[in-house]
Scaffold this active site. Sequence first.
Site, mmCIF file in Angstrom:
data_model
loop_
_atom_site.group_PDB
_atom_site.id
_atom_site.type_symbol
_atom_site.label_atom_id
_atom_site.label_comp_id
_atom_site.label_asym_id
_atom_site.label_seq_id
_atom_site.Cartn_x
_atom_site.Cartn_y
_atom_site.Cartn_z
ATOM 1 N N HIS B 103 0.858 -1.191 0.000
ATOM 2 C CA HIS B 103 0.000 0.000 0.000
ATOM 3 C C HIS B 103 0.895 1.241 0.000
ATOM 4 O O HIS B 103 1.045 1.881 -1.031
ATOM 5 C CB HIS B 103 -0.930 -0.023 1.219
ATOM 6 C CG HIS B 103 -1.804 1.186 1.351
ATOM 7 N ND1 HIS B 103 -2.012 1.822 2.547
ATOM 8 C CD2 HIS B 103 -2.530 1.871 0.440
ATOM 9 C CE1 HIS B 103 -2.822 2.857 2.364
ATOM 10 N NE2 HIS B 103 -3.156 2.901 1.093
ATOM 11 N N HIS B 122 -1.608 1.441 8.142
ATOM 12 C CA HIS B 122 -3.034 1.509 7.835
ATOM 13 C C HIS B 122 -3.714 0.157 7.969
ATOM 14 O O HIS B 122 -4.756 -0.082 7.388
ATOM 15 C CB HIS B 122 -3.250 2.089 6.431
ATOM 16 C CG HIS B 122 -2.540 3.389 6.204
ATOM 17 N ND1 HIS B 122 -1.447 3.508 5.383
ATOM 18 C CD2 HIS B 122 -2.744 4.628 6.724
ATOM 19 C CE1 HIS B 122 -1.008 4.755 5.387
ATOM 20 N NE2 HIS B 122 -1.783 5.456 6.199
#
Lengths: 820, 179
Positions: B103, B122
């Site tokens: 990511h 995250h």
Amino acid sequence: MSSIYHGEDRVPVPPADAQQFTTVCSYCIVGCGYKVYKWPLGKEGGPLPHQNALRADYRTQQPEQAGTWIAPAMHSVVTERSGQRFNIVVMPDKDCVVNKGNHSIRGGTHGDVLYAPDRPTADRLTHPLLYRGHSRLPTTWNEAIELGARVIKATLDTWGPDAIAMKCFDHGGGGGGFENNWAVGSFFFTGIGTKMASIHNRPAYNSEVFASGDAGIAPLPSAYLDAKLADTIVLVGANSYETQSIYFLEHMLPNLGGGTLPLKQQVLPAEPHARGRMIIVDPRRTSTVAVAEAHAGKDNVLHLQINNGTDIALLNALSRLIHEQGWHDQGFIDRRTNNFSAFQQANLAQSLDEAVQLTGISKAQMMQAAQWIAKPKASAARRRTLFLYEKGLIWGLKNYENVASVVDLALLTGNLGKPGTGCSRLGGHQEGYSRPGYPGQRPPVNVDDVAIKGGASKVFWVAGCNPVGGTLNAQHFRAALAQRTALVNQALDATNSGSLDDKVAAVMSALDKGGLFLIVQDIYPTETAQDAHLVLPAAQWGEMNLTSINGERRLRLYQKFMDAPGIAEPDWKIMARMAQRLESLYRAEGKTEMAARFSGFTWTSDEDVFRAAAAGVKGAQEDYGDTTYAMLKALGTNGVQTPVQEMKNGMPVGTTRLYMDETRFTFIPAAWPGFPSQIQALMNDPRYPFWVNNGRANHGWQTLYDDARKPYVIGREPFPHVEIHPKDAQRLDIASGDLIELFNPYGSVSAMAVVTDSNAPGHVFMLFEHPKGWLNSLTTDYVDPATTIPYYKGTKAGIRKIGTLSGVNGQLTFIPMNQA
Amino acid sequence: MSDVSRRRFLKLGACVVGGACATDALPSLAQAAEGDDITTLRTTLPYPRVQLASIGQLTIGREQLTTYPDQASPVVLVKLGRPAINGVGPERDIVAFSRRCSHMGGTLNFRQGTGTLHCPLHYAMFDAQKGGLLVIGQATDNLPQLELEVDAAGNVFAVGISGLLYGRQANILPNSGTV
């Protein structure tokens, strides 16, 4: 056994002279800013900073969160109408205050969904299609518009405006925006004048938050900044880690982790501050609960694992507890609200014992929630609580009272028009609503029942939705659609003449006998288009300029950066073409009044429609006044928050948060209404023991219309998943990856089991929309009579195991998503 | 074949899976996956062949942290104790992955109980048994998986990487020998 992945181990970087555009994600309400780079195929930027458009040094490893990494899913090679091929990179913008370079799995895969004739998007609609001899064959715009206009005119002249039904997008972002919405509304409301209108996959033309509007609160009053300043964030029926991912990650989590304490002290220096707390009302232990707990510690997160459909009882019980403790905001109630006594009689009468029994939430948990919402802080400062709700509440038991009960709780505790507070829907898609007024009344007519199943309409125009799976009680809807459209097919099949007059006559005779002429306007050949007589190819996000607002009313320009496929056109242009043809047909007959209704579709650019649409948002939360594309271009991905207050030095001045003035609000009484008869019947029938809750998942967007073309997404969800508790799975001999059937008197659907304790025993959760299994085959025909909004989130079903599909589940992961 | 046309081919290769799934034939997901010619997915980048471990040193569930293809790329190698996609060794359970989240590049931690890799930034989570498939999170691709080989003596070598490493334009840095 092979894995599902992109496979690339390098990507091309944009050269320093690549074309650059700004845009906003085409998907969810959060509206993250994106940059687009475009350059000819065969060219590539170099690794040195001056050799590439990102000014990055690709000779070295980029640090984490650098904002300079191009993931393979962000890149594509497209072919334009000229035949020229271009590299395109769509990547998150680190200078956008919404996402600061962050992105979700949805926005991060825009490269995969750009039209390219040699990729999975190759099945985009490129030309109008017309039903001819058992199939839908390409035709010209002229023939498509001519046939459509002639059928619509004959229908309008014979049976009147309500013989023409529509189900159209009304959103912002991809395919929507103020431009397209204004054109759709002008055509159906000013031109046709039909009441048989409905909004995307819902059965009627309604707001999802009529109760909030009646209370005097716009749907999106808060700013994302408020999530950083709040003492407590209350999520009701929202799984924000998966459905408003970047709002959750960039604005809520930092508060829960204490990272916004300096900001709180700076903005609100006169009161004590601590890290934020979060209350999550959801029947399921979602990934949002898990991530919030991991980030904030379990002591700062309260998950109220409510029984399906019982929100009103819970929210009213909280109101009652807060009022009994004296934690309500009497000053705010006196100064800024009306109708408190009606609220007192309805909501505050909620018995706590009954609420405990209905909701499954203990009194102790309710008291803890009441404290977190409203017990004053040290030095008697009021807590700042931000109420955020979405589909779990909106599509719950009874839409009107569901929304009213959270709005009332916010009013009781004075949480509007102050930093760190608010009562807002989170939103699904972005917003870009601007239309002339709907000609119908409240409650709006149930188009599915009256127009389609009931036969009141003869022409049905579906644009940007896929109701065969998305609407309630979908199995019955599909049956009616297939049966009625087949009558038109048969009439057209029996017409061997090539003349348009004969075709129109054949269609009209079939309509007279109960047939339905179906027009589908979309970007893909949807399941609904399989029954269509006329299919109109629309342009998508990136293929036209459009404007929309996000969940904090941030208005931006989404620039066009590539051609639409084939001869596809923006929706507004399709509506204009049809209107112009109708105008000339009426004018030729000397019917000037009818011709006038279809006049005014003379826009020549996207911005022409944007300016025209300003008339439809005057005084609303979306009011953008005299804003132009040039101003928005200059404002880039940060745009301006509507409503626009004034123009200063030629630029719009916006509004961070609504109701900082002395606006008065109205309490909307909302007593626990009990379950409707359709649900009661299922609850009383032992053949349907499972509550079927449902919703979206992180990796999928809406009906998966794009995701079905993203190998990485559809590869991991080949069938819709159903989360089932281990105890229930054991009893039914179901393992993760098994194919199962869910059934009830409304229909049946197959799905893939995932065994997890995210739900209580007796409760399952199914993905809401998937082309290989529509949850809505199971939903009842019940709608809230006050708003015509369905109870999508609640139905009951039996479950049986079908078996295991070898070769499918070996690639997939069944590790529960709700751990972090 | 040029890089550009090779990448196009890879995208097409991948779309067989999604394209078939998107239309109708139920079993085609499996067929397409089994039918993938692994040689067409092999890279043209000059990956080094680096010994990461010996089978005898590996304990089930205990991860080994190292780097590949250069010192700026942390990787994790683990013997899962159950067969894994692209796993090597007699039990086909030895796998290795990049530790940079696909990511935004957070450094991943391995969890033995679930066989998952977790990102603290995250909260992305990847399944080590399933080729680094994203369980949940905001990454847009699998965790890049190392292509491993085992020689007759039981030495485990990394010979390539499937998937693009976070923070790179290509898995092998240009002039990596000198930078």
